[in-house]
Design a protein around this motif. Structure first.
Motif, short mmCIF file in Angstrom:
data_model
loop_
_atom_site.label_atom_id
_atom_site.label_comp_id
_atom_site.label_asym_id
_atom_site.label_seq_id
_atom_site.Cartn_x
_atom_site.Cartn_y
_atom_site.Cartn_z
N SER A 151 0.84 -1.21 0.00
CA SER A 151 0.00 0.00 0.00
C SER A 151 0.86 1.25 0.00
O SER A 151 0.51 2.26 -0.59
N ASP A 152 2.00 1.18 0.66
CA ASP A 152 2.87 2.35 0.77
C ASP A 152 4.27 2.00 0.29
O ASP A 152 5.00 1.27 0.96
N LEU A 153 4.63 2.54 -0.87
CA LEU A 153 5.96 2.24 -1.43
C LEU A 153 7.02 3.22 -0.93
O LEU A 153 8.21 2.90 -0.96
N LYS A 154 6.55 4.39 -0.48
CA LYS A 154 7.53 5.41 -0.09
C LYS A 154 8.39 4.96 1.08
O LYS A 154 9.53 5.38 1.22
N LEU A 183 8.43 6.40 -8.44
CA LEU A 183 7.57 5.70 -7.47
C LEU A 183 6.19 6.33 -7.40
O LEU A 183 5.17 5.63 -7.39
N GLN A 186 2.80 4.45 -8.42
CA GLN A 186 1.78 4.27 -7.38
C GLN A 186 0.45 4.90 -7.78
O GLN A 186 -0.61 4.30 -7.56
N GLU A 216 -2.96 2.87 -8.11
CA GLU A 216 -4.14 3.28 -7.32
C GLU A 216 -5.36 3.43 -8.24
O GLU A 216 -6.46 3.01 -7.90
#
Lengths: 183, 200
Positions: free
Chosen positions: A21-24, B111, B115, B119
């Motif tokens: 859900s969070d790649l950062k 990124l 993303q 999404e």
């Protein structure tokens, strides 16, 4: 060993984004000023600390077997295939999760798909064909896969119906011992 | 002097382009013998002049016949119909080799793009799934309604049949209620008693 190109980075990130859900958080700077980077060696992508990667430059390409966490392999057709070794990274920030009961853990670890009868819990609002991480009821990550049905559909499914198609499981550490890190 | 003049004639024969002026010269020097001979030769040279006029034309024709070489762009050939495929041909002036992405900024931009794309895909999938679920619910409700209607109809027909039976019941009931009737009427009980047979 070399850093990834722009194209390769995109491929790797898009695959990881199906599970995370969070790649950062992956490339966020650490407390000690260090950060994680992606390195490619023998078509395998490694997720490794920059300080370790810099030290590994002293080892020749052929002699370097592995470093950091092996995320997967870049295929010759330009796709990225995640390995079971990437499980700790995926389990940390998983978008969708499935918990399997005690009786379902062993069949999954032996390489079969997750069936409805073995599902203990599942994340709500999970669409079909999206990446999910499989856990035991004690929250131990066992592997990952792709959902066969959405959560709503899975509820109406019969006990033998497949809920999640297996992609990788911890049993591979034994089953694919010879080819997991080389070849 | 004469050889020099003959040389001049030779020049004329070559068709140096000043033949008109040479002719004027010959006209003025016609009294001289050697020159006359030379003139004769010049007369001979007149033919070559005519031929000389023709020769360059042939040469020009030959030159014109030389085929023009067209470039690929002028012909407008499709790019794929080439010896070297489009993808293989490397652009000139660009740096050779791969461009690595190792700095945090460029990595975070990639990124963010990836993303956002993902999404969007997931969102559209969810919306689609919800719509499908709504359609399924609606169909289910419709089916249930139809089933209920059919059931009600069946009940109605059942009731109507029962009512019909009740209407015609009194006549039929006499025959049916034969065993119960004797209990009510005393005459019948006696009759039954009379019919009894006992074996010793």
């Amino acid at each position: 060993m070399r850093p990834l190109t722009e194209e390769e980075t995109k491929i790797v990130f898009s695959k990881l984004a199906t599970y995370l859900s969070d790649l950062k958080g992956l490339i966020a700077p650490l407390d000690d000023g260090d950060r994680y980077v992606f390195r490619l060696n023998h078509a395998r992508v490694y997720y490794v600390r920059l300080s370790v990667a810099n030290m590994a430059t002293s080892v020749s390409r052929d002699a370097l077997l592995s470093l950091g966490t092996c995320l997967g392999k870049l295929t010759k057709t330009g796709k990225f295939r995640l390995h079971i070794t990437a499980l700790p990274v995926l389990a940390e920030h998983a978008r969708y999760k499935i918990w399997v009961k005690e009786n379902g853990a062993q069949p999954f670890l032996y390489g079969s798909n997750v069936v409805k009868a073995h599902v203990g819990r599942q994340t709500e609002d999970c669409p079909e064909h999206s990446g999910c991480v499989v856990y035991s009821m004690a929250d131990i990550p066992l592997g990952f896969g792709v959902t066969a049905r959405s959560t709503a559909e899975a509820r109406r499914l019969d006990p033998t119906g497949i809920v999640c198609f297996r992609q990788a499981d911890c049993g591979e550490y034994l089953r694919d011992e010879d080819t997991l890190f080389a070849g | 002097m004469a050889p020099t003049k003959t040389i001049k004639n030779k020049h004329a024969a070559n068709g140096s382009g000043v033949s008109g002026s040479m002719k004027a010269k010959y006209g003025s020097k016609s009294a001289m013998d050697g020159v006359i001979k030379a003139k004769k030769t010049g007369g001979k040279s007149h033919l070559p002049t005519t031929t000389g006029k023709g020769r360059p034309k042939i040469a020009d024709i030959l030159k014109k016949k030389k085929k023009r070489v067209y470039t690929a762009k002028e012909l407008g050939i499709p790019e794929l119909n080439m010896i070297t495929p489009v993808g293989v041909e490397k652009p000139k002036g660009k740096k050779k080799g791969k461009v690595f992405v190792d700095d945090r900024e460029s990595m975070s931009t990639i990124l963010a793009i990836v993303q956002a794309e993902k999404e969007g895909q997931i969102e559209s999938k969810m919306i689609k799934a919800r719509q499908m679920e709504e359609i399924r619910e609606a169909r289910k409700a419709e089916e249930e309604k139809k089933y209920q209607e059919r059931k009600e109809k069946l009940e109605e027909t059942k009731d109507s049949i029962r009512k019909k039976r009740r209407r015609g019941a009194p006549k039929e009931n006499d025959g049916d209620a034969d065993p119960s009737a004797p209990l009510a009427t005393g005459t019948n009980v006696l009759k039954l008693k009379k019919k009894r047979v006992s074996f010793a």
